[in-house]
Design a protein around this motif. Structure first.
Motif, PDB file in Angstrom:
ATOM      1  N   GLY A   1       0.762  -1.228   0.265  1.00 21.50           N
ATOM      2  CA  GLY A   1      -0.320  -0.172   0.489  1.00 21.50           C
ATOM      3  C   GLY A   1       1.025   1.319   0.479  1.00 21.50           C
ATOM      4  N   LEU A   2       2.308   1.013  -0.098  1.00 25.85           N
ATOM      5  CA  LEU A   2       2.803   2.135  -0.285  1.00 25.85           C
ATOM      6  C   LEU A   2       3.283   2.770  -2.125  1.00 25.85           C
ATOM      7  CD1 LEU A   2       5.859   1.201   2.180  1.00 25.85           C
ATOM      8  CD2 LEU A   2       3.788   2.057   2.625  1.00 25.85           C
ATOM      9  N   SER A   3       3.506   4.365  -1.666  1.00 24.60           N
ATOM     10  CA  SER A   3       3.412   5.348  -3.292  1.00 24.60           C
ATOM     11  C   SER A   3       4.342   5.617  -2.951  1.00 24.60           C
ATOM     12  CB  SER A   3       2.243   6.155  -3.001  1.00 24.60           C
ATOM     13  OG  SER A   3       0.628   5.171  -3.016  1.00 24.60           O
ATOM     14  N   PRO A   4       5.818   4.542  -3.490  1.00 25.52           N
ATOM     15  CA  PRO A   4       7.251   5.447  -4.195  1.00 25.52           C
ATOM     16  C   PRO A   4       7.444   5.872  -4.567  1.00 25.52           C
ATOM     17  CG  PRO A   4       7.536   3.181  -4.035  1.00 25.52           C
ATOM     18  CD  PRO A   4       5.908   3.649  -4.064  1.00 25.52           C
ATOM     19  N   SER A   5       8.137   7.627  -5.258  1.00 31.86           N
ATOM     20  CA  SER A   5       8.625   7.806  -6.507  1.00 31.86           C
ATOM     21  C   SER A   5       9.701   6.550  -6.703  1.00 31.86           C
ATOM     22  CB  SER A   5       8.893   9.051  -5.652  1.00 31.86           C
ATOM     23  OG  SER A   5      10.104   9.308  -5.375  1.00 31.86           O
ATOM     24  N   VAL A   6       9.359   7.047  -8.574  1.00 33.04           N
ATOM     25  CA  VAL A   6      10.299   6.053  -8.608  1.00 33.04           C
ATOM     26  C   VAL A   6      11.811   6.029  -8.199  1.00 33.04           C
ATOM     27  CG1 VAL A   6      11.567   4.977 -11.193  1.00 33.04           C
ATOM     28  CG2 VAL A   6       9.061   5.815 -10.901  1.00 33.04           C
ATOM     29  N   ASN A   7      12.345   7.567  -8.642  1.00 34.44           N
ATOM     30  CA  ASN A   7      13.067   7.515  -8.372  1.00 34.44           C
ATOM     31  C   ASN A   7      13.989   8.170  -6.349  1.00 34.44           C
ATOM     32  OD1 ASN A   7      14.915   6.700 -10.219  1.00 34.44           O
ATOM     33  ND2 ASN A   7      14.228   7.915 -11.697  1.00 34.44           N
ATOM     34  N   PRO A   8      13.740   7.677  -5.428  1.00 37.20           N
ATOM     35  CA  PRO A   8      13.924   8.731  -3.988  1.00 37.20           C
ATOM     36  C   PRO A   8      14.579   8.734  -3.175  1.00 37.20           C
ATOM     37  CG  PRO A   8      13.384   6.102  -3.753  1.00 37.20           C
ATOM     38  CD  PRO A   8      13.130   6.585  -5.638  1.00 37.20           C
ATOM     39  N   ASP A   9      14.430  10.050  -2.857  1.00 44.19           N
ATOM     40  CA  ASP A   9      16.131  10.941  -2.656  1.00 44.19           C
ATOM     41  C   ASP A   9      16.180   9.444  -1.257  1.00 44.19           C
ATOM     42  OD1 ASP A   9      13.758  11.546  -1.114  1.00 44.19           O
ATOM     43  OD2 ASP A   9      14.638  13.779  -2.028  1.00 44.19           O
ATOM     44  N   GLY A  10      17.121  10.313  -0.501  1.00 45.81           N
ATOM     45  CA  GLY A  10      17.850   9.953   0.244  1.00 45.81           C
ATOM     46  C   GLY A  10      16.479  10.136   1.825  1.00 45.81           C
ATOM     47  N   ASP A  11      16.485  10.840   1.680  1.00 43.76           N
ATOM     48  CA  ASP A  11      14.810  11.282   2.704  1.00 43.76           C
ATOM     49  C   ASP A  11      13.252  10.410   2.366  1.00 43.76           C
ATOM     50  OD1 ASP A  11      16.414  12.703   4.169  1.00 43.76           O
ATOM     51  OD2 ASP A  11      15.703  14.714   3.302  1.00 43.76           O
ATOM     52  N   GLU A  12      13.464  10.315   1.177  1.00 40.40           N
ATOM     53  CA  GLU A  12      12.254   9.281   0.713  1.00 40.40           C
ATOM     54  C   GLU A  12      12.370   7.894   0.815  1.00 40.40           C
ATOM     55  OE1 GLU A  12       9.059   8.107  -2.772  1.00 40.40           O
ATOM     56  OE2 GLU A  12      10.208   9.718  -2.856  1.00 40.40           O
ATOM     57  N   GLN A  13      14.010   7.504   1.084  1.00 36.19           N
ATOM     58  CA  GLN A  13      14.424   5.835   1.027  1.00 36.19           C
ATOM     59  C   GLN A  13      14.125   5.914   2.779  1.00 36.19           C
ATOM     60  OE1 GLN A  13      18.315   5.873  -0.098  1.00 36.19           O
ATOM     61  NE2 GLN A  13      17.760   5.501  -2.922  1.00 36.19           N
ATOM     62  N   HIS A  14      14.457   6.972   3.644  1.00 35.50           N
ATOM     63  CA  HIS A  14      14.611   6.539   4.769  1.00 35.50           C
ATOM     64  C   HIS A  14      12.951   6.626   5.432  1.00 35.50           C
ATOM     65  CE1 HIS A  14      18.824   6.609   4.517  1.00 35.50           C
ATOM     66  NE2 HIS A  14      18.734   5.870   5.875  1.00 35.50           N
ATOM     67  N   GLU A  15      12.643   7.206   4.762  1.00 35.75           N
ATOM     68  CA  GLU A  15      11.225   7.017   5.293  1.00 35.75           C
ATOM     69  C   GLU A  15      10.044   6.142   4.483  1.00 35.75           C
ATOM     70  OE1 GLU A  15       7.460   8.477   6.995  1.00 35.75           O
ATOM     71  OE2 GLU A  15       9.235   8.800   6.939  1.00 35.75           O
ATOM     72  N   LEU A  16      10.460   5.802   3.056  1.00 32.88           N
ATOM     73  CA  LEU A  16      10.148   4.191   2.359  1.00 32.88           C
ATOM     74  C   LEU A  16       9.803   3.641   3.204  1.00 32.88           C
ATOM     75  CD1 LEU A  16       9.678   4.790  -1.144  1.00 32.88           C
ATOM     76  CD2 LEU A  16       8.284   4.748   0.181  1.00 32.88           C
ATOM     77  N   MET A  17      11.175   2.775   4.029  1.00 32.73           N
ATOM     78  CA  MET A  17      10.858   1.915   5.177  1.00 32.73           C
ATOM     79  C   MET A  17      10.495   1.711   6.372  1.00 32.73           C
ATOM     80  SD  MET A  17      12.455   0.265   3.112  1.00 32.73           S
ATOM     81  CE  MET A  17      13.061  -1.541   3.672  1.00 32.73           C
TER      82      MET A  17
END
Length: 246
Positions: free
Chosen positions: A122-138
């Motif tokens: 159910g997550l909606s990641p961007s195709v090229n997440p930056d460092g902040d988004e990567q940590h937030e996604l995990m």
């Protein structure tokens, strides 16, 4: 010498103990609908043939690439409650472990299907997440992934042996005793193993390297038929010295 060669006994075929039937599946890759179909095939065959001991061996790469990693794990966890199944670790489960420890590896994970796994939760990641988004996604994945999924992934085995058969995700390093194999090889090896033509101390059943149809060779059987791309999830049935790929 020629006479001795003529009378040499053929090598015995690998065999399972009497009364044991093994059903092996590898590289499901988020194709829950195909897994469900194969589980029904197993149930129908067990009801018809009534083996004394039916063992199901799932050989890793349950997640990534395909559309529904979450439901795939749900099906496997439900199956585990029967008590006759063995679950092995694949390189994709190892990759997920790595990304949990280091979200900076997410870009590499996305190249092998990690995006689809996140979306299945159910997550909606961007195709090229930056460092902040990567940590937030995990962080979000750790919150939405059921505890039973993390427990299941944390209890996966590296191999399983029964009779003359050795089950593993990727293969084994030639020249190294099966008991001394490295985890990296068991999960990732390809060419050195695939090009080895001599028999190992046990018959190796593996996946990891996609093939058009199951390969049943003298020293190994490869049952990864690229389910996420082909729609073909192979089931290998073994009883005695008979191997049947469905």
């Amino acid at each position: 010498m020629l006479s001795a060669l003529r009378h040499a006994k053929p090598m015995a075929k690998p065999t399972l103990p009497d009364g044991v039937r093994i059903y092996a599946i590898s590289d499901i890759h988020g194709c829950a609908h195909l897994l469900d179909q194969m589980l029904r095939v197993i149930d129908a065959d067990v009801a018809h043939s009534r083996p004394r001991h039916a063992i199901e061996v799932f050989m890793g790469d349950y997640i990534d690439r395909g559309p529904d990693s979450r439901s795939t794990l749900d099906l496997l966890i439900e199956r585990s409650q029967r008590g006759n199944a063995v679950f092995l670790k694949g390189n994709h489960e190892a990759f997920l472990d790595d990304v949990f420890r280091d979200p900076g590896r997410m870009g590499n994970w996305f190249q092998v299907g990690g995006l689809e796994t996140l979306m299945s939760y159910g997550l909606s990641p961007s195709v090229n997440p930056d460092g902040d988004e990567q940590h937030e996604l995990m962080r979000e994945l750790s919150e939405v992934m059921p505890a039973r999924h993390r427990d299941f992934l944390g209890r996966l085995r590296l191999n399983f042996s029964c009779g003359d058969f050795f089950f593993v995700h990727a293969g084994v390093r030639p020249g190294i005793r099966l008991a001394e194999q490295r985890e990296e090889d068991l999960l990732w090896i390809r060419e050195d193993f695939l090009q080895h033509k001599r028999r190992f101390s046990k018959y190796i059943v593996h996946g990891h390297t996609p093939v058009r149809s199951a390969e049943i060779l003298d020293n190994r059987a490869n049952i990864d038929t690229g389910a996420y791309a082909t729609g073909n999830l192979t089931l290998l049935s073994i009883q005695g010295s008979s191997l049947l790929a469905i």
